[in-house]
Design a protein around this motif. Structure first.
Motif, PDB file in Angstrom:
ATOM      1  N   ARG A 194       0.946  -1.040  -0.053  1.00  0.00           N
ATOM      2  CA  ARG A 194      -0.116   0.052  -0.157  1.00  0.00           C
ATOM      3  C   ARG A 194       0.740   1.244   0.100  1.00  0.00           C
ATOM      4  O   ARG A 194       0.549   2.191  -0.705  1.00  0.00           O
ATOM      5  CB  ARG A 194      -0.714  -0.141   1.207  1.00  0.00           C
ATOM      6  CG  ARG A 194      -1.717   1.211   1.576  1.00  0.00           C
ATOM      7  CD  ARG A 194      -2.541   1.190   2.481  1.00  0.00           C
ATOM      8  NE  ARG A 194      -1.695   0.852   3.730  1.00  0.00           N
ATOM      9  CZ  ARG A 194      -0.993   2.146   4.327  1.00  0.00           C
ATOM     10  NH1 ARG A 194      -1.439   3.194   4.079  1.00  0.00           N
ATOM     11  NH2 ARG A 194      -0.522   2.050   5.492  1.00  0.00           N
ATOM     12  N   ARG A 195       1.908   1.307   0.831  1.00  0.00           N
ATOM     13  CA  ARG A 195       2.665   2.388   0.958  1.00  0.00           C
ATOM     14  C   ARG A 195       3.386   2.557  -0.434  1.00  0.00           C
ATOM     15  O   ARG A 195       3.855   3.751  -0.790  1.00  0.00           O
ATOM     16  CB  ARG A 195       3.673   2.318   2.231  1.00  0.00           C
ATOM     17  CG  ARG A 195       2.896   2.808   3.421  1.00  0.00           C
ATOM     18  CD  ARG A 195       3.876   2.760   4.625  1.00  0.00           C
ATOM     19  NE  ARG A 195       3.087   2.450   5.612  1.00  0.00           N
ATOM     20  CZ  ARG A 195       3.150   1.488   6.554  1.00  0.00           C
ATOM     21  NH1 ARG A 195       4.127   0.728   6.632  1.00  0.00           N
ATOM     22  NH2 ARG A 195       2.444   1.425   7.685  1.00  0.00           N
ATOM     23  N   ASN A 210       1.257   3.900  -2.850  1.00  0.00           N
ATOM     24  CA  ASN A 210       0.441   5.157  -2.330  1.00  0.00           C
ATOM     25  C   ASN A 210      -1.018   5.054  -2.403  1.00  0.00           C
ATOM     26  O   ASN A 210      -1.769   5.736  -2.930  1.00  0.00           O
ATOM     27  CB  ASN A 210       0.892   6.515  -3.315  1.00  0.00           C
ATOM     28  CG  ASN A 210       1.104   7.630  -2.716  1.00  0.00           C
ATOM     29  OD1 ASN A 210       0.538   7.868  -1.413  1.00  0.00           O
ATOM     30  ND2 ASN A 210       1.797   8.493  -3.074  1.00  0.00           N
ATOM     31  N   LEU A 217      -8.377  -0.114  -0.630  1.00  0.00           N
ATOM     32  CA  LEU A 217      -9.358   0.665  -0.575  1.00  0.00           C
ATOM     33  C   LEU A 217      -9.714   1.139  -2.129  1.00  0.00           C
ATOM     34  O   LEU A 217      -8.906   1.701  -2.763  1.00  0.00           O
ATOM     35  CB  LEU A 217      -9.493   1.833   0.278  1.00  0.00           C
ATOM     36  CG  LEU A 217     -10.529   2.648   0.646  1.00  0.00           C
ATOM     37  CD1 LEU A 217     -11.494   1.682   1.525  1.00  0.00           C
ATOM     38  CD2 LEU A 217     -10.246   3.790   1.456  1.00  0.00           C
ATOM     39  N   SER A 270      -4.740   3.558  -0.262  1.00  0.00           N
ATOM     40  CA  SER A 270      -5.465   3.284   1.165  1.00  0.00           C
ATOM     41  C   SER A 270      -5.726   2.012   1.081  1.00  0.00           C
ATOM     42  O   SER A 270      -6.094   1.229   0.470  1.00  0.00           O
ATOM     43  CB  SER A 270      -6.337   4.453   1.284  1.00  0.00           C
ATOM     44  OG  SER A 270      -5.980   5.484   0.861  1.00  0.00           O
ATOM     45  N   CYS A 271      -5.847   1.765   2.622  1.00  0.00           N
ATOM     46  CA  CYS A 271      -6.300   0.456   3.232  1.00  0.00           C
ATOM     47  C   CYS A 271      -7.829   0.566   3.651  1.00  0.00           C
ATOM     48  O   CYS A 271      -7.779   1.612   4.514  1.00  0.00           O
ATOM     49  CB  CYS A 271      -5.422  -0.402   3.866  1.00  0.00           C
ATOM     50  SG  CYS A 271      -4.291  -1.286   2.973  1.00  0.00           S
ATOM     51  N   GLY A 272      -8.579  -0.536   3.776  1.00  0.00           N
ATOM     52  CA  GLY A 272      -9.971  -0.101   4.636  1.00  0.00           C
ATOM     53  C   GLY A 272      -9.331  -0.857   6.061  1.00  0.00           C
ATOM     54  O   GLY A 272      -8.425  -0.986   6.108  1.00  0.00           O
ATOM     55  N   SER A 273     -10.168  -0.565   6.886  1.00  0.00           N
ATOM     56  CA  SER A 273     -10.032  -1.102   8.430  1.00  0.00           C
ATOM     57  C   SER A 273      -9.710  -2.549   8.369  1.00  0.00           C
ATOM     58  O   SER A 273      -8.820  -2.827   9.360  1.00  0.00           O
ATOM     59  CB  SER A 273     -11.128  -0.637   9.250  1.00  0.00           C
ATOM     60  OG  SER A 273     -12.253  -1.322   8.895  1.00  0.00           O
TER      61      SER A 273
END
Lengths: 175, 669
Positions: free
Chosen positions: B523-524, B527, B537, B529-532
């Motif tokens: 993810r990083r 760039n 995401l 996002s991730c969900g919880s």
């Protein structure tokens, strides 16, 4: 403080994480206090300390800044720049006699709609406890004082001999 | 186009009811009335659906009729419809950036319960927008060309399908896979529900097609190490791990494997979930693509602790003969590729069943995970398709426990979506292979999908037993002689209403799907996002399901959330289509929110230069001024906030605009 007083909080949210999280809170129909006004910026690194001071000066009771978590900034490290400024700004604001709790920085990722709710509700409750900051009213008061002060000088100046005007000012200061 | 920066400000204000989404909580006519009194506002309207064609038409017509030169729409999130309304403003003959959007749905109507408060908030936010929009300037959209090549990360069915689709459209694709072969989890499956066609039969032709496709560059045993650049122009560094085999020379004859100094396979076979053994030189499975062996330096005698020692007599090299495909001196290399768009299809990992100790996985040898069963029933698996347990016997009774690591507050809360169906499939296959009595322990049977419920009905007719209840524990403690030597499942049968103990020879845990353990790193890297729960995401759950918040980066398959093969393939196709839209267009329009320097004000203090993470700011030593390279600037505004002389300006987020927004939200008028 009257019962119908409600705090006014200005929030600066970064476009990628916190603003999106607030959108998610909306989509999830989470309910939270209505006294936060969100201003969208691209990055928390864009938050100029002047924005915060200006918001307080114009009548905000508190300012909330929301950015991406460490290592997660869409712009690599804008959130760190924000953190650095925030630490200094918070110290400065406290030196000015404003409670530190009126400034809050939170890392809220795009997935944390629930954190938006929690943070806003907490902050709203905290500021309710602290009461209004009322800087515009204070500024008005200071302006009035200054006007009175100036009027006093004028009166003294018109009464005093020109060469004794300095003494007059000193007396005026004690009025 | 009319760029009316300096004319008299004439603002049109539109407030959207969004059906009853906004109107139920915000008094839209009252907001319109209040805003109508503000300076510069010449027109206010409240309308049921501003984003609809008639709504947009309204804006277009009003711009002409009322000579509007600024437009504010109070409706949903700008992340959803800012583009729509900018388009309408542009269609009306105005610069699209003479527009500002107020979010009174996600940030107001949907999150508040008091109509008066919500209305007041809508007024405050709208007031801010009115003040802000008056300061807006005409801006031009930048066009940036898009590199036509595409990177696909992950060689499972999602990555393969996406890569094939793009390659068939005539674009060059780099397909990067971490393992020595593409195929992913699907290659390990025996049959696929509900049609029971064999996974290898439908997957392996696709794999070899992808492997030999002229437009696909296959990079197996490789990982992405770094990504730089921006949409349309990414530079990706790919780490190519040494497999100690020259890929272009190896023919896949596997003579080296037969002649390895280890006469018998000795090491854990990852592909067979540890149920089988392999040698240090191996090919993961018969249909592996590429058909190239790999040498595992952790187990090869020629290495010690991963370091080349040349201690082995290297019978593999002798067996390879003239081809000389084996090269023990290979080093890890970093390869750079330039691409315009990226598809992430990194998949999932199965839940680690040992995390629920009461089910006994790892403690009782005859407790298996579902993926192990897939290998056990597979004709090319470690037992050639005979269901033989770790103790060498064939099971006469089998219990399948659903929702292991799914729908569980203590582990993973989500439904893994595929476990009910694959449990049914395994029940069918195990019954076919062994004729054993089979029990399914489920919380709810979830079989939505084409032909899925029919498959469930079929299983009911086959005489598989179904007990509704979450299993409390699996134990070898026998309470009666018939439980002796068996695994006893203790469960509350919630339909019959009592607690039961049922003895089995074999217990199968239907483990759920979870994000890969290094999903956060990926993810990083890209760039995203991730969900919880840790899955990547999507930009919008319904309208942009394969896009991410980073333009040019798309997601497909189980890295975005648990899904079955048909859904994965559909999603991979969707991601490929999105990529082709981007690549075939050849250019992208970039938001003009870049920063620039007011030359006459810059004092050359250089404060801004180290702040820019994209090194977009340089120092012109002759003029003693900072210079921003607009092509590199991504518009974060960090330098703007730092400039002590206020000589950096960010388009769309000018100081003046933000100050008037602050003033607006706090004003009382």
């Amino acid at each position: 403080m009257t019962n119908d007083w409600s705090p006014r909080i200005v929030a600066f949210f970064c476009n990628w994480c916190t603003y999106t999280a607030a959108d998610l809170a909306g989509v999830s129909r989470l309910k939270y206090a209505s006294n936060v006004r969100v201003i969208r910026l691209m990055c928390s690194g864009r938050v100029d300390p002047q924005f915060v001071l200006d918001a307080l000066a114009k009548g905000a009771d508190a300012v909330l800044i929301g950015g991406c978590h460490p290592f997660d900034c869409h712009y690599v490290e804008g959130n760190y720049k924000c953190l650095r400024r925030f630490q200094l700004l918070k110290r400065m604001v406290q030196e000015l006699g404003i409670e530190g709790d009126r400034l809050r920085l939170e890392w809220i990722s795009a997935a944390e709609g629930d954190k938006v709710r929690t943070v806003i509700n907490e902050m709203s409750a905290t500021i309710r406890r602290l009461g209004p900051l009322g800087i515009p009213a204070k500024v008005e008061e200071w302006d009035r004082e200054m006007e009175q002060f100036a009027a006093g000088i004028e009166v003294l100046e018109s009464q005093a001999e020109p060469c004794e005007s300095h003494a007059g000012v000193r007396e005026g200061a004690n009025v | 186009m009319d760029n009316r920066d300096s004319q008299e400000i004439r603002i049109g204000f539109y407030i959207c009811h969004c059906g009853s989404n906004i109107a139920a909580m915000v008094d839209c006519p009252a907001v319109a009335k209040a805003i109508g009194k503000l300076a510069g506002v010449v027109l206010t309207r409240d309308y049921k659906y501003m984003c609809s064609d008639p709504g947009q038409e309204l804006i277009r017509k009003d711009i002409a009729e009322f000579k509007l030169n600024r437009v504010v729409v109070a409706s949903c999130s700008p992340l959803l419809h800012e583009k729509t309304f900018r388009g309408a403003v542009e269609a009306g003959g105005l610069n699209p950036f003479y527009f500002h959007m107020v979010n009174i749905r996600e940030h107001d109507a949907w999150v508040h319960t008091d109509k008066a408060e919500a209305t007041e908030k809508a007024c405050a936010l709208s007031r801010a927008a009115i003040r802000r929009v008056a300061k807006h300037k005409a801006l031009e959209v930048k066009r940036v060309s898009v590199h036509p090549d595409v990177l696909v990360v992950g060689g499972g069915i999602a990555g393969i399908h996406a890569a094939m689709t793009i390659a068939n459209a005539g674009r060059k694709v780099y397909l990067v896979e971490r393992e020595p072969s593409i195929g992913g989890h699907m290659a390990k499956f025996d049959k696929t529900f509900p049609t029971l066609d064999c996974a290898a039969c439908i997957l392996t032709p696709k794999m070899s097609e992808a492997g030999s496709h002229p437009n696909i560059t296959l990079m197996t045993y490789s990982e992405v190490a770094k990504m730089d650049g921006y949409v349309g122009n990414y530079t990706v560094t790919i780490k190519r791990k040494p497999r100690y085999i020259k890929e272009d020379v190896c023919t896949g004859c596997q003579e080296c494997i037969a002649n390895c100094v280890y006469k018998e396979p000795k090491f854990r076979d990852e592909f067979n979930e540890g149920l089988g053994k392999r040698k240090p030189v191996y090919i993961p499975f018969p249909q592996a693509t590429p058909q190239v062996v790999a040498i595992d330096s952790r187990t090869c005698l020629n290495f010690k602790g991963g370091v080349l020692t040349d201690m082995c007599k290297k019978s593999c090299v002798a067996a390879c003969g003239e081809k000389q495909a084996i090269d023990f001196t290979q080093q890890e290399i970093l390869q750079e590729v330039k691409v315009g768009a990226i598809i992430i299809a990194t998949g999932f990992q199965p839940f680690d069943a040992a995390r629920i100790p009461q089910y006994g996985y790892g403690r009782y040898p005859n407790v298996y995970t579902a993926l192990e069963i897939e290998r056990l029933v597979n004709a090319s698996g470690p037992t050639s398709g005979h269901v033989i347990m770790r103790d060498g016997t064939e099971p006469k009774s089998i219990g399948i426990i659903h929702c292991v690591g799914s729908r569980d507050q203590k582990t993973n809360r989500w439904c893994s979506k595929v476990c009910c169906m694959y449990s049914l499939k395994l029940a069918h296959l195990l019954k076919e292979h062994t004729g054993a009595e089979i029990y399914n322990f489920y919380i709810d049977m979830r079989t939505p999908g084409k032909g899925y419920e029919e498959f469930y009905d079929k299983l009911l007719e086959e005489g598989v037993h179904f007990i509704r209840g979450r299993v409390g524990e699996v134990t070898d403690w026998a309470a009666s002689p018939e439980e002796e030597g068996k695994l006893v499942v203790r469960v509350e049968d919630t339909l019959a209403g009592y607690v039961r103990r049922i003895p089995f020879d074999m217990v199968v845990l239907a483990t759920g799907l979870e994000p890969k353990s290094d999903a956060q790193d990926v993810r990083r890297l890209f760039n995203m996002s991730c969900g919880s729960e840790g899955f990547f995401l999507e930009r919008h759950p319904k309208l942009a399901p394969v896009s991410t918040f980073s333009d040019g980066i798309y997601i497909a398959g189980c890295c975005q959330g648990p899904r079955d093969i048909p859904d994965t393939v559909a999603q991979a196709g969707a991601a490929a289509a999105e990529v082709l839209v981007l690549v075939d267009k050849g250019y992208i329009e970039q938001e003009p929110n870049t920063a620039f320097i007011l030359d006459e004000e810059c004092c050359g203090c250089k404060s801004c230069i180290p702040l820019c993470p994209y090194t977009a700011i340089t120092f012109d030593a002759t003029r003693k001024k900072a210079v921003i390279n607009e092509a590199l600037c991504k518009g974060c505004g960090t330098c703007v906030a730092a400039c002590p002389s206020g000589s950096i300006v960010q388009n769309l987020f000018e100081d003046d605009e933000i100050f008037s927004e602050i003033e607006g939200v706090l004003a009382h008028d």
